[in-house]
Design a protein around this motif. Structure first.
Motif, PDB file in Angstrom:
ATOM      1  N   GLU A  86      61.209  90.407  25.440  1.00 41.50           N
ATOM      2  CA  GLU A  86      60.990  90.692  24.007  1.00 41.50           C
ATOM      3  C   GLU A  86      61.812  89.711  23.168  1.00 41.50           C
ATOM      4  N   ASP A 145      68.027 100.077  20.367  1.00 41.74           N
ATOM      5  CA  ASP A 145      66.667 100.379  20.827  1.00 41.74           C
ATOM      6  C   ASP A 145      65.712 100.445  19.633  1.00 41.74           C
ATOM      7  N   GLY A 146      64.525  99.905  19.814  1.00 40.06           N
ATOM      8  CA  GLY A 146      63.534  99.930  18.735  1.00 40.06           C
ATOM      9  C   GLY A 146      63.744  98.790  17.766  1.00 40.06           C
ATOM     10  N   SER A 190      62.569  96.033  17.270  1.00 41.64           N
ATOM     11  CA  SER A 190      61.412  95.332  16.672  1.00 41.64           C
ATOM     12  C   SER A 190      61.078  95.958  15.314  1.00 41.64           C
ATOM     13  N   ASN A 247      51.882 106.851  21.629  1.00 44.08           N
ATOM     14  CA  ASN A 247      51.115 105.753  21.050  1.00 44.08           C
ATOM     15  C   ASN A 247      49.670 105.857  21.523  1.00 44.08           C
ATOM     16  N   TYR A 286      47.029 103.335  23.216  1.00 39.58           N
ATOM     17  CA  TYR A 286      46.919 102.959  24.637  1.00 39.58           C
ATOM     18  C   TYR A 286      46.080 103.961  25.426  1.00 39.58           C
ATOM     19  N   TYR A 315      54.445 109.435  15.238  1.00 33.20           N
ATOM     20  CA  TYR A 315      54.882 108.377  16.167  1.00 33.20           C
ATOM     21  C   TYR A 315      55.478 107.231  15.362  1.00 33.20           C
ATOM     22  N   GLY A 342      57.510 104.746  16.897  1.00 36.12           N
ATOM     23  CA  GLY A 342      57.614 103.532  17.711  1.00 36.12           C
ATOM     24  C   GLY A 342      59.061 103.097  17.887  1.00 36.12           C
ATOM     25  N   SER A 343      59.973 104.003  17.591  1.00 39.95           N
ATOM     26  CA  SER A 343      61.411 103.792  17.832  1.00 39.95           C
ATOM     27  C   SER A 343      61.898 105.050  18.533  1.00 39.95           C
ATOM     28  N   LEU A 344      62.193 104.910  19.829  1.00 42.52           N
ATOM     29  CA  LEU A 344      62.432 106.086  20.672  1.00 42.52           C
ATOM     30  C   LEU A 344      63.478 107.027  20.094  1.00 42.52           C
ATOM     31  N   PHE A 373      57.828 114.076  22.967  1.00 41.71           N
ATOM     32  CA  PHE A 373      57.553 112.638  22.951  1.00 41.71           C
ATOM     33  C   PHE A 373      57.109 112.259  24.366  1.00 41.71           C
ATOM     34  N   LYS A 416      51.385  98.444  32.581  1.00 42.37           N
ATOM     35  CA  LYS A 416      52.611  99.265  32.600  1.00 42.37           C
ATOM     36  C   LYS A 416      52.427 100.441  33.553  1.00 42.37           C
ATOM     37  N   LYS A 422      56.871 102.136  30.000  1.00 44.93           N
ATOM     38  CA  LYS A 422      57.631 101.046  29.371  1.00 44.93           C
ATOM     39  C   LYS A 422      59.125 101.340  29.322  1.00 44.93           C
ATOM     40  N   ARG A 481      63.070 102.541  29.999  1.00 42.99           N
ATOM     41  CA  ARG A 481      63.982 102.304  31.102  1.00 42.99           C
ATOM     42  C   ARG A 481      64.690 103.600  31.491  1.00 42.99           C
ATOM     43  N   GLU A 534      67.435 104.591  28.632  1.00 41.41           N
ATOM     44  CA  GLU A 534      66.724 105.428  27.643  1.00 41.41           C
ATOM     45  C   GLU A 534      66.444 106.826  28.196  1.00 41.41           C
TER      46      GLU A 534
HETATM   47  P1  P6P Z   1      55.109 100.819  21.858  1.00 39.96           P
HETATM   48  C1  P6P Z   1      60.927 100.060  21.213  1.00 39.96           C
HETATM   49  O1  P6P Z   1      60.528  98.734  21.561  1.00 39.96           O
HETATM   50  C2  P6P Z   1      60.726 100.932  22.440  1.00 39.96           C
HETATM   51  O2  P6P Z   1      61.465 100.454  23.518  1.00 39.96           O
HETATM   52  C3  P6P Z   1      61.090 102.377  22.126  1.00 39.96           C
HETATM   53  O3  P6P Z   1      62.119 102.483  21.199  1.00 39.96           O
HETATM   54  C4  P6P Z   1      59.785 102.945  21.616  1.00 39.96           C
HETATM   55  O4  P6P Z   1      59.644 104.326  21.882  1.00 39.96           O
HETATM   56  C5  P6P Z   1      58.740 102.148  22.392  1.00 39.96           C
HETATM   57  O5  P6P Z   1      59.342 100.923  22.768  1.00 39.96           O
HETATM   58  C6  P6P Z   1      57.508 101.852  21.548  1.00 39.96           C
HETATM   59  O6  P6P Z   1      56.600 101.153  22.377  1.00 39.96           O
HETATM   60  O7  P6P Z   1      54.429 100.259  23.086  1.00 39.96           O
HETATM   61  O8  P6P Z   1      54.501 102.147  21.417  1.00 39.96           O
HETATM   62  O9  P6P Z   1      55.261  99.860  20.724  1.00 39.96           O
END
Ligand code: P6P
Length: 354
Positions: free
Chosen positions: A71, A125-126, A128, A217, A220, A257, A259-261, A275, A286, A290, A292, A296
């Motif tokens: 990443e 984490d998250g 992005s 998500n 997928y 959702y 997208g940040s765990l 979740f 995958k 995805k 870890r 995580e």
């Molecule tokens: P996707 C962020 O990159 C992360 O590792 C987690 O925080 C989050 O839950 C997951 O990936 C989101 O992944 O594939 O839904 O974008």
């Protein structure tokens, strides 16, 4: 009057005070774990100070490097990773560290003393989501070393979640919160930026008995197994929602959702829900999901269980999984205990028990 004093006392409980009180539950505690948790709280304050300025000090944008996950590495990732390392490497409390941002172990530099604890962390984490101002988080796990002496080894890191001594996260959102457990319940602290202290704001956190949200998500869906697909329809409670033996009526939940765990987990901890990040079918990219296990799934599973919830890889308890390598990925279903157990039943019913 007693109530007022009690109320006042609660809001003035700093994380340092709370950790010391927790330590008193461990008569043989040397204070080392307590100091380690202090240091993590300090790292959280420092990282929080950067996340709120992210848009201002040109810390946004990609460093150009990529991490072991392939990443793009954001500058804030690097700052968070280095802050945690620099606060921990010289204290004599750790035998070894490992970070989601690093391929291998992070040894304690030779000039510093070796301790008895192991720290594993996902520094941001998250990440992005930083550019779009969405909450991100730091996740940490603490084990006791299992090797007798000397520099910590891979064996010290590859421990099942059941062996965790402490775990927690810092969520950098509209407010900064630190949530942790040492196995005596889950406790949440909110950062008062004006004094730079975390104060107890959520004592003894418990997952609400009535879940509100499911978080996945759905972009997928085409990669999911039949069991996960039917489980998702079950959660939605629509006309095609069918239970499987041993599961309650379809709950009819709302989808949230981020997208940040850490943000998705934290919302479900407070509001109730599940979740999940399932594995893809084998031919997709995958096949183990995805997320870890070490950085995580396991730390959040410890917190979930301590708050009355549960975490599974779809077959069994995340906390019982024996890690085989540092960056091992696992499917994750985490949150409301009944909903996670239902997921296991859907996976067994439609996908077969592996
Ligand atoms: P996707 C962020 O990159 C992360 O590792 C987690 O925080 C989050 O839950 C997951 O990936 C989101 O992944 O594939 O839904 O974008």
């Amino acid at each position: 009057m007693a109530t007022d004093t009690g109320q006042f006392a609660r809001h003035m409980t700093t994380i340092e005070r709370h950790i010391l009180d927790q330590q008193s539950a461990f008569p043989d505690a040397s204070g080392s774990l307590t100091s380690l948790l202090y240091d993590i709280a300090l790292a959280g304050k420092l990282i929080a100070s950067k996340t709120v300025q992210a848009g201002l000090v040109d810390i946004l944008g990609r460093q150009g490097a990529t991490n072991v996950q392939g990443e793009d590495v954001q500058k804030l990732d690097v700052y968070a990773d280095q802050t945690i390392f620099r606060l921990m490497d010289h204290t004599g409390r750790l035998a070894v560290m490992a970070s989601e941002e690093h391929e291998g172990l992070i040894p304690i530099p030779k000039q510093y003393p070796i301790g008895n604890y192991v720290l594993l962390f996902d520094p941001l984490d998250g990440s992005s989501n930083i550019d779009v101002n969405v909450s991100v988080g730091t996740i940490f796990s603490i084990f006791r070393r299992v090797t007798a002496k000397g520099p910590g080894t891979m064996e010290d890191c590859l421990q099942p979640g059941r062996k965790l001594v402490a775990a927690g996260y810092v969520i950098y959102g509209s407010s900064t919160m630190l949530v942790y457990t040492t196995g005596n319940g889950v406790h949440g602290f909110t950062l008062n930026r004006s004094v730079g202290e975390f104060f107890l704001s959520h004592p003894d956190m418990r997952m609400p008995s009535k879940p509100k949200y499911y978080s996945v998500n759905q972009g997928y869906e085409r990669y999911w197994s039949p069991g996960v697909l039917r489980y998702t329809r079950y959660l939605q409670g629509g006309d095609d929602a069918k239970s499987v033996p041993g599961t309650p009526q379809p709950p009819g939940l709302s989808l949230r959702y981020i997208g940040s765990l850490v943000a998705d987990f934290h919302r479900n901890l407070l509001a109730g829900g599940i979740f999940f990040y399932p594995a893809d079918r084998k031919e997709a990219d995958k096949p183990h999901g995805k997320l870890r296990l070490l950085y995580e799934a396991a730390p959040l599973a410890f917190i979930a269980e301590q708050a009355g919830g549960y975490a599974s890889d779809g077959r069994g308890n995340i906390l019982d999984l024996q890690p085989k390598e540092l960056h091992q990925r696992v499917p994750l279903f985490i949150g409301d205990k009944g909903l996670v157990q239902a997921a296991e039943k859907f996976v067994a019913h439609y996908d077969g028990v592996k």
